[in-house]
Each structure stands twice: as C-alpha cells, then as structure tokens.
Design a protein around this motif. Structure first.
Motif, PDB file in Angstrom:
ATOM      1  N   GLY A   1      -2.735  -1.190  -3.074  1.00 51.68           N
ATOM      2  CA  GLY A   1      -3.505   0.021  -3.289  1.00 51.68           C
ATOM      3  C   GLY A   1      -2.750   1.316  -3.059  1.00 51.68           C
ATOM      4  N   ILE A   2      -3.486   2.424  -3.302  1.00 51.24           N
ATOM      5  CA  ILE A   2      -2.948   3.762  -3.087  1.00 51.24           C
ATOM      6  C   ILE A   2      -3.967   4.531  -2.244  1.00 51.24           C
ATOM      7  CG2 ILE A   2      -2.200   5.927  -4.164  1.00 51.24           C
ATOM      8  CD1 ILE A   2      -1.745   4.401  -6.766  1.00 51.24           C
TER       9      ILE A   2
ATOM     10  N   THR B   1       0.853  -1.189   0.000  1.00 48.74           N
ATOM     11  CA  THR B   1       0.000   0.000   0.000  1.00 48.74           C
ATOM     12  C   THR B   1       0.890   1.240   0.000  1.00 48.74           C
ATOM     13  OG1 THR B   1      -1.869  -1.055   1.096  1.00 48.74           O
ATOM     14  CG2 THR B   1      -1.680   1.314   1.366  1.00 48.74           C
ATOM     15  N   LEU B   2       0.544   2.170  -0.877  1.00 47.96           N
ATOM     16  CA  LEU B   2       1.292   3.420  -0.978  1.00 47.96           C
ATOM     17  C   LEU B   2       0.430   4.566  -0.447  1.00 47.96           C
ATOM     18  CD1 LEU B   2       3.701   5.141  -2.316  1.00 47.96           C
ATOM     19  CD2 LEU B   2       2.139   5.382  -4.249  1.00 47.96           C
ATOM     20  N   ALA B   3       1.007   5.367   0.437  1.00 47.03           N
ATOM     21  CA  ALA B   3       0.315   6.579   0.887  1.00 47.03           C
ATOM     22  C   ALA B   3       0.836   7.734   0.044  1.00 47.03           C
ATOM     23  CB  ALA B   3       0.598   6.826   2.366  1.00 47.03           C
TER      24      ALA B   3
ATOM     25  N   ASN C   1     -14.932  -5.516  -3.918  1.00 50.26           N
ATOM     26  CA  ASN C   1     -13.807  -6.324  -3.470  1.00 50.26           C
ATOM     27  C   ASN C   1     -12.671  -6.391  -4.497  1.00 50.26           C
ATOM     28  OD1 ASN C   1     -12.427  -7.877  -1.654  1.00 50.26           O
ATOM     29  ND2 ASN C   1     -13.311  -9.811  -2.391  1.00 50.26           N
ATOM     30  N   PRO C   2     -12.113  -5.228  -4.868  1.00 51.79           N
ATOM     31  CA  PRO C   2     -11.081  -5.212  -5.909  1.00 51.79           C
ATOM     32  C   PRO C   2      -9.724  -5.684  -5.386  1.00 51.79           C
ATOM     33  CG  PRO C   2     -11.399  -3.013  -5.019  1.00 51.79           C
ATOM     34  CD  PRO C   2     -12.399  -3.895  -4.319  1.00 51.79           C
ATOM     35  N   ASP C   3      -8.866  -6.117  -6.304  1.00 50.55           N
ATOM     36  CA  ASP C   3      -7.497  -6.491  -5.917  1.00 50.55           C
ATOM     37  C   ASP C   3      -6.641  -5.250  -5.725  1.00 50.55           C
ATOM     38  OD1 ASP C   3      -8.151  -9.169  -6.215  1.00 50.55           O
ATOM     39  OD2 ASP C   3      -7.740  -9.083  -8.371  1.00 50.55           O
ATOM     40  N   PHE C   4      -6.967  -4.220  -6.512  1.00 49.39           N
ATOM     41  CA  PHE C   4      -6.209  -2.986  -6.408  1.00 49.39           C
ATOM     42  C   PHE C   4      -7.163  -1.863  -6.017  1.00 49.39           C
ATOM     43  CE2 PHE C   4      -3.904   0.751  -7.979  1.00 49.39           C
ATOM     44  CZ  PHE C   4      -2.681   0.526  -7.368  1.00 49.39           C
ATOM     45  N   VAL C   5      -6.881  -1.241  -4.860  1.00 49.06           N
ATOM     46  CA  VAL C   5      -7.823  -0.304  -4.244  1.00 49.06           C
ATOM     47  C   VAL C   5      -7.247   1.106  -4.271  1.00 49.06           C
ATOM     48  CG1 VAL C   5      -9.173   0.127  -2.155  1.00 49.06           C
ATOM     49  CG2 VAL C   5      -8.337  -2.180  -2.620  1.00 49.06           C
ATOM     50  N   MET C   6      -7.956   2.036  -4.867  1.00 45.62           N
ATOM     51  CA  MET C   6      -7.472   3.421  -4.853  1.00 45.62           C
ATOM     52  C   MET C   6      -8.454   4.280  -4.069  1.00 45.62           C
ATOM     53  SD  MET C   6      -6.041   3.876  -8.714  1.00 45.62           S
ATOM     54  CE  MET C   6      -7.375   3.071  -9.557  1.00 45.62           C
ATOM     55  N   LEU C   7      -7.924   5.027  -3.104  1.00 45.66           N
ATOM     56  CA  LEU C   7      -8.784   5.808  -2.215  1.00 45.66           C
ATOM     57  C   LEU C   7      -8.340   7.261  -2.254  1.00 45.66           C
ATOM     58  CD1 LEU C   7      -8.141   3.091   0.378  1.00 45.66           C
ATOM     59  CD2 LEU C   7     -10.479   3.578  -0.356  1.00 45.66           C
TER      60      LEU C   7
END
Ligand SMILES: Nc1ncnc2c1ncn2[C@@H]1O[C@H](COP(=O)(O)OP(=O)(O)O)[C@@H](O)[C@H]1O
Ligand SMILES: [Mg+2]
Lengths: 361, 246
Positions: B190-191, B29-31, B150-156
């Motif tokens: 994710g990001i 996970t990247l912030a 329920n994605p594998d790659f989550v962007m918030l």
C-alpha cells in the motif's frame, strides 16, 4: 379485479389502500361520483360520504367553502355542483387514533370526477389519513378534488396523499387547511406515475403556536407536467411552517413552488426545494418565495437543482458498486426525506410507495 | 503488485503529475510525503480511477493487468481500495448501505457490526454517509470501509489528519492490520500519504518518498525523510537528498 370495484388490489395497494381492518381504522372508496365502500372500525372516528354527512349534520354545510372560495377558478366553480361527492372524515374531541383512515378516489368512466372533502380533527384529537388517488388504465378525464381541513385547537392531523395516475388524466386538487392554536398539520404528497397534468397549491393558515409541515416527493416522467407547491400563511406569534420538496424529472416538466408568508411577529418558516434532473429532456423550475409583512420573524429557504454529482458516483463505485447501482443509491437517497410525527404503519406505506417509484426510475 | 509508468495527470486542464514512476512489491508499504498541493491526492485518485483526474500519459499496471482505462469498480474488484482525504457527503445514502457493498467484495458480511463497534462507528450506521461527521469520524468511517473491503492494495490519503490523540492509535492499529505490518509473510501492499507523519508512529513503512511539484523527488528510509522534513523542511530535505544521490 376485486369485488365490487373495477380496480385491482395491486393498484389499490400501490396508493396505500389495504382494505384491512387491522391496518386501517376506516375505509372509504369512491369511484367516479359514486361511493363504493365505507366502513369504520374505530370508535370516535366518523367516515362517510359528504352527501351523507350533509344529511346527518346540518352544520356540515357551514364547513363547505369555508377556507376555499367557490369562485377561486374555473375548477372550483365546476366542483361546486349538485352531483359533487367526496369524503367527510372527523375525529371526535380528544380521540386519538394512530391507525390511519384510508380513502381512495378512483377515476374510471367520468369525464370529470368532482370531489369535495371535509376533514375535521376536533379539539385535542389525533387523526391520520391516507388518501390514494388513482385511475383505470383506460380512463381519460379530469380529477378536481376540493379539500378543506380543519385542525382544531391542540389537535394533530397528518394527511398523506399518494397519486398514481395514467397519462390521460389531468389533476386539479384545491385544498386548504386551518391550523388552530397549538395544533399540528402534516401534509405529505407523493406522485408516482405518469400523469398528463397535476396543478395544485395547497395552503395552510397557521395560528398561534401551531405547526404546518409539508413534504412532497414528485417524479415527473416523460410527457408529464407537474406544477405543484405548498403555501403556509403564518397568522399569529409562535406559528411555524416547514415545506420540503424533492422533485425528480425523468423527462417531465416540473414547477416546484413554495411560499411562506409571515403575517405576524414571532413566526418561523423554512422552505427547502431540491430538484434532480435525470434525463436530457428534464425540466425543473423551482420558485421558492418568502414574504414578510412584520418585523421580528424568521423565514429562510434553500433551493438547489442539479444532476447527480460525478464525485458521489465515483465514491460509491470505489466501494464496489457498479455505476448503475451508485446512481440508483444516490437517487434513492435523494428521495429519502425524514417525515417526523407519523405513525409507523404510515411511514411504511410511504417508504413502500417511494420504493416502488425508485424501481421505476 | 503495482507499477506506475511515466504517469501524467491533468485536473481541470491543468497538468498536475509529470512522468511519475512508482513500483510497489507485494508486502511493501510506501509512505508518501510532500507539501500541500504537490499532487499526492492526485496520484492516488489517478490510481483508483477517479474520472476527475485525467490520465494524459503513461500507464498503471496492477497485478499484471493494465488498469489505465478501467472504471473504478473494476479496479476495486481486482483488489485495490482507497480511503479519501475528503470524501463526499451523500444525503440519504446510509453508512450501513455503503458498508454492505464494501463487505460484499470480501464476503465479510457477518463482520460489519463487530468492526463498526471496533472503529466506534456503530452510532453512525443509520446516518447519511459523511454528512455531519466530524473530521475524525470521517477517517474512522473510511478505514472501517477498507477493513470490510479487505483489499490487497491499500491506499490511504492522510488517514491521520483531523484524528484526535485519543483515536490515533485506534486508527493506526487498524491500518497496520490492513497492511499486515505485523505479519512475517505479508500479502498486502500500500501507500500512505501523511502530512505530518503522525501515523508512522503506529504503522511501519518500508520506503518513503517525497512528491514535489508533480514529481517523485526523493526516495529513502521513511523515518530519515521525516526527520529531514521536520528539521529542514521540504526544500532542505530535497537538497540533502540530491546531494546523497551524487
Ligand atoms: N478536484 C480538483 N479540482 C481542481 N483542482 C484540483 C482538484 N484536485 C486537485 N487539484 C489541484 O491539483 C493540485 C494538486 O492537488 P492535490 O493532489 O490534492 O495535492 P496534495 O494532495 O498533495 O495536497 C493542486 O494545485 C490542487 O489545487
Ligand atoms: Mg491531498
């Protein structure tokens, strides 16, 4: 084809006509100038042809042309004729009927179908009417429908009209309502299918502490011309009006009008006119008008015409919808207008009519 | 899982991102930090395929597929999803209708009501999506949609802004679960864009980066970067970052 009519049950159902005594409190069907079916299943509601009503009560003639003028235009003049027919629907004082009365006006062979309807909700009564107007696929001609509504003190009338014509029909409704003290008049209009022309501007005269609500959902397909609006004249303090329209042009030409006239202090009105153009040849003109003739009143309007926002399509696609699914969800949403004060059965009929229309888009 | 190569993006004819490179592995996970207007939202919108954000250079590769020119719905079907900073309000399209589509992606239909309850959005199901929702409700609704996808790659995109103290831990826990942060063998990545970093009290991140003037300017430990930003502002943080690099 169903018994006695040149019209199939499916087409009737499309405009809300069920012919089912469990779902309707009365049925009236007129084909061209002839009444084909009249049946009442409910105590306190009178439904008959206007010709029979004139014979039965000598006062009915006093209601004829009471709100509208015979010489208003060439169409009212033409409707003012010997062979006019139509319905007479009346709720007796304090009778409350939630189950709707259904009435169908069907155009088949007549060049001009001339109709004059009188609707009376007597004092303290509650009446719901569903009118479905349609034509035979082979019909070529004009429908002139004069309707006069009398909503007496403390009464409530909802009138829902579903139009589903064919492309060789010209339609000229002429209607007006008097909404007396503490009364409520709800008028809903849904135009589903191609039509050559619809032109109308129904007017309500709204008195002390009474309400008039107009909702319309109009789709104009290629080749259709629709000039439609609603007008409310607020005559006395406490009168309110709400006019909401949703118009969609899929190639047709629409003029969406709306007018609220404040003739007294302490009245309130809101006009909301929203249009969506879904095709290159679409054409919508929105003309909202507010006229104030006294101080201390509150009139407002909101008008917007556009195409579907790309940002909304993208958002729904980001939730897994395809582009087509997103567009159709947004169009469905656009047509979703919340109509308050209608019985469930009627809401379902309206939802179904709108659903059918969405499928066609 | 995601590789962004020399990505340049324009909005309304204006170049916003300049040669951005990014590599995020499975489980990471990247912030992402950065001042207002630096291009953080632009980056995520470009990755998810918002047509308003035009890719004028570079590529985006997701799960070994070049998605640079794929429409959004196809990217989503490959397993990515984004929660938006300011999602549009769509009159007449009910939250429940949107949730049904989200759940269809993962086959989680039977969980709609349970998760709506968990995110305190049950009362909003029949309302037009985002219309008249408060800031916090919008965020909870966005996270709820992602939970159902329920994605594998989550962007918030700023999942914490506008969320009150009472709900921040609810949102934080939900995000932590989405990213499988508590699990040993994580499959998700994710990001998270965060302006003030509040969400990092609830969600751990493996890396932190600052986006500055349309470029990735600094990469490091997310807590260190956040401390630096809080102490010295973005400028100070960038200066220190440059020094460390030399
Ligand atoms: N839809 C848009 N239309 C016009 N300009 C935009 C749009 N989205 C972003 N921008 C511009 O792009 C720049 C970066 O914005 P954004 O990516 O939203 O920054 P951040 O998320 O880091 O605050 C800003 O100058 C902003 O005004
Ligand atoms: Mg942003």
């Amino acid at each position: 084809m169903s018994e006695g009519y040149d019209i199939d049950r499916e087409k009737l159902r499309e405009v809300g006509i069920e012919l089912d005594p469990k779902k309707r409190s009365a049925t009236f069907i007129q084909q061209d100038q002839e009444v084909r079916n009249v049946a009442t299943f409910y105590e306190g509601v009178e439904v008959m042809s206007i010709r029979d009503a004139m014979k039965k009560y000598d006062w009915v003639k006093d209601y004829f042309w009471r709100i509208l003028r015979r010489d208003q235009d060439e169409f009212t003049k033409e409707a003012d004729s010997e062979d006019v027919n139509g319905y007479f629907i009346r709720a007796l004082p304090n009778v409350k009927v939630e189950i709707p009365v259904e009435a169908c006006l069907f155009l088949h062979r007549a060049r001009t179908q001339k109709v004059h309807n009188i609707v009376i909700a007597e004092e303290g009564s509650e009446l719901n009417i569903l009118t479905g107007c349609t034509s035979h696929p082979s019909a070529v001609g004009m429908h002139i429908g004069v309707s006069e509504f009398f909503v007496k003190r403390n009464a409530k009338l909802s009138f829902t009209m579903i139009h589903s014509w064919h492309n060789k029909i010209e339609v000229r409704p002429r209607s007006a309502a008097i909404v007396e003290e503490n009364a409520t008049f709800i008028s809903n209009y849904i135009l589903l299918n191609p039509v050559k022309l619809v032109q109308m501007y129904p007017t309500s005269y709204v008195y002390r502490n009474s309400r008039a609500i107009f909702n319309s959902v109009i789709v104009a397909l290629e080749g259709s011309v629709v000039d439609s609006g609603s007008r409310a004249v607020l005559k006395e303090p406490g009168a309110t009006a709400e006019i909401i329209s949703r118009t969609i042009s899929k190639g047709g030409k629409i003029t969406a009008r709306g007018q609220i006239i404040g003739e007294s202090e302490g009245v309130k009105g809101h006009l909301e006119c929203k249009g969506l153009i879904l095709s290159e040849n679409g054409d919508i003109t929105a003309i909202p008008e507010l006229i104030a003739r006294k101080p201390n009143l509150e009139l407002s309007h909101e008008a917007a015409i556009g195409k579907i926002a790309e940002e909304e399509i993208f958002y729904l696609m980001s939730r897994g919808m395809s582009r087509d699914e997103a567009v159709s969800a947004i169009v469905r949403g656009f047509m979703e207008i919340e109509i308050k004060g209608l019985p469930e059965v009627l809401k379902r009929t309206i939802d179904k009519a709108i659903e059918d229309m969405k499928d066609a888009l | 899982m995601l590789r962004v190569v020399n990505l340049s993006v324009e909005v309304n004819g204006k170049r916003i991102l300049k040669n951005v490179n990014l590599y995020i592995k499975k489980g990471e996970t990247l912030a992402l930090f950065g001042p207002n207007g630096s291009g953080k939202s632009t980056l995520l919108n470009a990755i998810i395929g918002n047509p308003a954000y035009k890719i004028v250079g570079g590529r985006i590769v997701f799960k070994k597929v070049d998605i640079t020119n794929l429409p959004t719905d196809e990217r989503v079907k490959l397993g990515m999803a984004m929660s938006f900073q300011n999602p549009p309000k769509i009159s007449g399209v009910k939250l429940i209708d949107v949730l049904r589509y989200c759940a269809k992606l993962s086959g989680n239909q039977e969980k709609i009501y349970e998760l709506a309850e968990k995110m305190k959005m049950k009362e909003h199901l029949e309302r037009s999506v985002n219309l008249g929702f408060s800031g916090g409700e919008v965020k909870r609704s966005e996270i709820l949609q992602l939970m159902l996808m329920n994605p594998d790659f989550v962007m918030l995109d700023e999942p914490d802004s506008g969320v009150d103290l009472e709900n921040i831990s609810l949102v934080g826990k939900a995000i932590s679960e989405l990213l499988e942060r508590e699990m040993e063998d994580r499959k998700k990545a994710g990001i998270i864009i965060t302006h003030q970093g509040h969400i990092l009290d609830y969600v751990s991140a493996d890396h932190g980066a600052i986006l500055y003037n349309g470029k990735i300017a600094c990469i490091g430990d997310p807590r260190d970067i956040l401390d630096q930003i809080r102490k010295n502002g973005y400028e100070g943080c960038l200066t220190k970052c440059l020094k460390d690099m030399i």
